[in-house]
Design an enzyme around this catalytic site. Structure first.
Site, mmCIF file in Angstrom:
data_model
loop_
_atom_site.group_PDB
_atom_site.id
_atom_site.type_symbol
_atom_site.label_atom_id
_atom_site.label_comp_id
_atom_site.label_asym_id
_atom_site.label_seq_id
_atom_site.Cartn_x
_atom_site.Cartn_y
_atom_site.Cartn_z
ATOM 1 N N ASP A 162 0.834 -1.201 0.000
ATOM 2 C CA ASP A 162 0.000 0.000 0.000
ATOM 3 C C ASP A 162 0.870 1.254 0.000
ATOM 4 O O ASP A 162 2.030 1.215 -0.419
ATOM 5 C CB ASP A 162 -0.932 -0.026 1.215
ATOM 6 C CG ASP A 162 -2.288 0.577 0.920
ATOM 7 O OD1 ASP A 162 -2.347 1.799 0.692
ATOM 8 O OD2 ASP A 162 -3.283 -0.161 0.903
ATOM 9 N N HIS A 202 -3.843 5.936 3.684
ATOM 10 C CA HIS A 202 -4.560 4.826 3.050
ATOM 11 C C HIS A 202 -4.080 3.478 3.586
ATOM 12 O O HIS A 202 -4.873 2.637 4.020
ATOM 13 C CB HIS A 202 -4.360 4.903 1.532
ATOM 14 C CG HIS A 202 -5.232 3.984 0.750
ATOM 15 N ND1 HIS A 202 -4.897 2.673 0.497
ATOM 16 C CD2 HIS A 202 -6.433 4.191 0.136
ATOM 17 C CE1 HIS A 202 -5.844 2.106 -0.231
ATOM 18 N NE2 HIS A 202 -6.790 3.001 -0.465
ATOM 19 N N SER A 241 -11.164 -0.365 -1.522
ATOM 20 C CA SER A 241 -9.919 -0.443 -0.741
ATOM 21 C C SER A 241 -10.175 -0.855 0.697
ATOM 22 O O SER A 241 -9.287 -1.396 1.359
ATOM 23 C CB SER A 241 -9.213 0.925 -0.730
ATOM 24 O OG SER A 241 -8.572 1.169 -1.946
#
Length: 535
Positions: free
Chosen positions: A86, A283, A458
């Protein structure tokens, strides 16, 4: 001596059998009677962990994680390493610190590759981006190579023209709203104005009067602080698109120092798995939290498999499109260093070196590693017309045949069981999406000891990666392929009609939106895993 050894082995096996391996006899959850479609009104505590709730008990289409843990009481699981490929992970976050993977074969800070794995001081993972933060989209990288007359170039050019136009229009709109907001605050002499303040505002400014009806409508659904946050994020998004993602003159790779078109140029990156800027890891930190943030500690949300996992951070996804080289090497790094599940909450629609990633997926399959990947957030059918859209990564080389049986593609659902069940943004596809999982307003860790609601496929992907890790923790003899099919087969089938892309006039049966037509269910998955492990 030999007989005594056999006796001891049998005695040990019997002892283990009597301690934590009792057969699970519970019946799987099934929707035996139609559930009344409704828009869920979640309490604050439910909203922060709705993905763990139960469709039958709570009337919320979560994954029944809480009920799964009831089945596992008294059983002992083993630790499973989950690779999070990621944007980086804030490994100092208090809710993640206890579950961060530590490479015990490496001596921290000595500048030596102690374990001879090719990476110096990789104590918690590896950062394949070095100090890079922003990047072009892959289509921009295609255009930079020049017009070679190919269909790929033509498609990239058409997409670029469309996206740059949308980004410029979006930026203009954000700037317009922010300018009007500044004038309204000045006229009202207050920062956090309300709908009532706006209705009572008599302004001579044309800009204020043009925007006022729109702001009244928006502020009737959210408070001013949330509005400010949304507008700032929107402005940052469009600014980044214009300055970095779609900028033909920007070179985000120069700072890394490698040749991204040479898979054998492997000596690059560093061991700072958070990355150069903490917020850039938002994220990845959120994804890691969905899988592993501490359960039942009255902080933030709850991780699906927090008691049984170690998070290995692999930084390979910038603000922009990831390079195939970084993804391929990132998967191989995670596999080689012990990961049994890899989460990939990223994706793109152009790929210049997709074979490198396909090879890495097959390499993971050979090493018995499961890869869970997000389906994408464009709200489109990946199999429209019976074909396959060019979305990467995938496990089928854009054909109908899978290259390996260790890859799960996950779409997102909301907490509203009914026409709004499919998340407005989620991609879907009868052959190219395997299952669906919660992905709307998921509460999890963000950098510097914070928590946020984020949404996307996600977020759905790590929910499923967490279920996979839970299965592998308690049933370690099951293969990656078996775990994949347990998750697919044990899901709850749904056959109601749902809105596509949030459009109430465009509906399709949920059963036609993926290979399984199912929502992942941890409770059912544990029951099936227990049954399969005894065969």
């Amino acid at each position: 001596m030999k007989f005594r050894s056999i006796y001891l082995s049998v005695a040990l096996a019997l002892a283990l059998a009597s301690c934590g391996t009792a057969k699970i006899t519970a019946e799987p959850i099934a929707i035996k009677t139609p559930i009344v479609a409704k828009k869920a009104a979640l309490t604050e505590s439910q909203e922060k962990r709705w993905s763990h709730l139960d469709i039958v008990k709570d009337s919320i289409p979560g994954m029944s994680v809480d009920r799964a843990y009831e089945l596992l009481k008294g059983k002992k699981g083993t630790k499973v390493i989950v690779g999070v490929v990621d944007s980086g992970v804030d490994i100092a976050h208090p809710d993640l610190k206890p579950v961060v993977w530590v490479n015990t074969k490496e001596i921290a800070g000595n500048g030596i590759d102690d374990d001879k794995n090719g990476f110096i001081d990789d104590v918690n993972g590896w950062n394949f981006l070095g100090n890079a933060e922003h990047e072009n989209l892959e289509l921009v990288r295609v255009l930079k190579k020049g017009d070679d007359g190919s269909e790929t170039y033509k498609r990239a050019k058409a997409e670029y023209d469309k996206e740059i136009k949308e980004a410029q229009a979006g930026k203009q709109q954000m700037d317009f709203i922010m300018k009007a907001d500044q004038k309204i605050r000045a006229e009202l002499k207050k920062e956090n104005y309300t709908v009532e303040d706006l209705k009572g505002l008599k302004s001579a400014d044309q800009l204020v009067n043009a925007v006022k009806p729109q702001l009244i409508q928006i502020l009737s659904t959210m408070d001013k602080a949330e509005f400010d946050k949304e507008i700032k994020e929107g402005k940052d998004h469009y600014d980044n698109q214009i300055e970095y993602n779609l900028n033909l003159k920007f070179d985000g790779r120069k700072i890394v120092g490698d040749n991204p078109n040479d898979i054998n140029d492997k000596k690059y990156g560093n061991n700072n798995v958070t990355g150069p800027v903490a917020d850039g890891a938002k994220h990845g930190t959120h994804v890691a939290g969905i899988i592993a943030q501490t359960r039942n500690n009255n902080l933030g949300g709850d991780g699906v498999a927090s008691n049984n996992v170690e998070i290995m951070a692999v930084r390979a996804v910038p603000d922009g499109d990831e390079y195939d080289k970084d993804i391929a090497l990132g998967i191989r790094y995670a596999v080689d260093n012990g990961a049994k599940v890899i989460n990939g909450s990223f994706g793109k629609y152009f790929s210049t070196h997709s074979d490198w990633v396909y090879d890495a997926i097959k390499y993971a399959a050979d090493k018995d590693v499961l890869i869970v990947c997000a389906a994408g957030n464009e709200g489109m059918d990946l199999n429209e017309g019976g074909g396959i859209k060019e979305r990467y990564p995938n496990d089928n080389r854009l054909s109908q045949k899978e290259i390996a049986d260790n890859f799960l593609t996950v779409g997102a659902i909301s907490y509203n069981y009914g026409p709004g069940l499919l998340a407005d943004f989620s991609n879907y596809g009868k052959t190219d999406v395997d299952v669906f999982a919660p992905g709307v307003r998921i509460y999890a860790t963000t950098p510097e000891n914070t928590y946020e609601f984020l949404q996307g496929t996600s977020m759905a992907s790590p929910n499923v990666a967490g279920v996979a890790a839970l299965i592998r923790a308690y049933y370690p003899k099951l293969t990656a392929s078996q775990v994949k099919h347990i998750i697919m087969d044990s899901g709850i089938p749904v056959s109601i009609d749902v809105n596509l892309g949030g459009d109430p006039d465009d509906k399709r049966s949920f059963s036609e939106l993926s290979r399984t037509g199912k929502i992942v269910n941890a409770y059912n998955a544990i029951i099936l895993a227990d049954k399969m492990s005894r065969k």
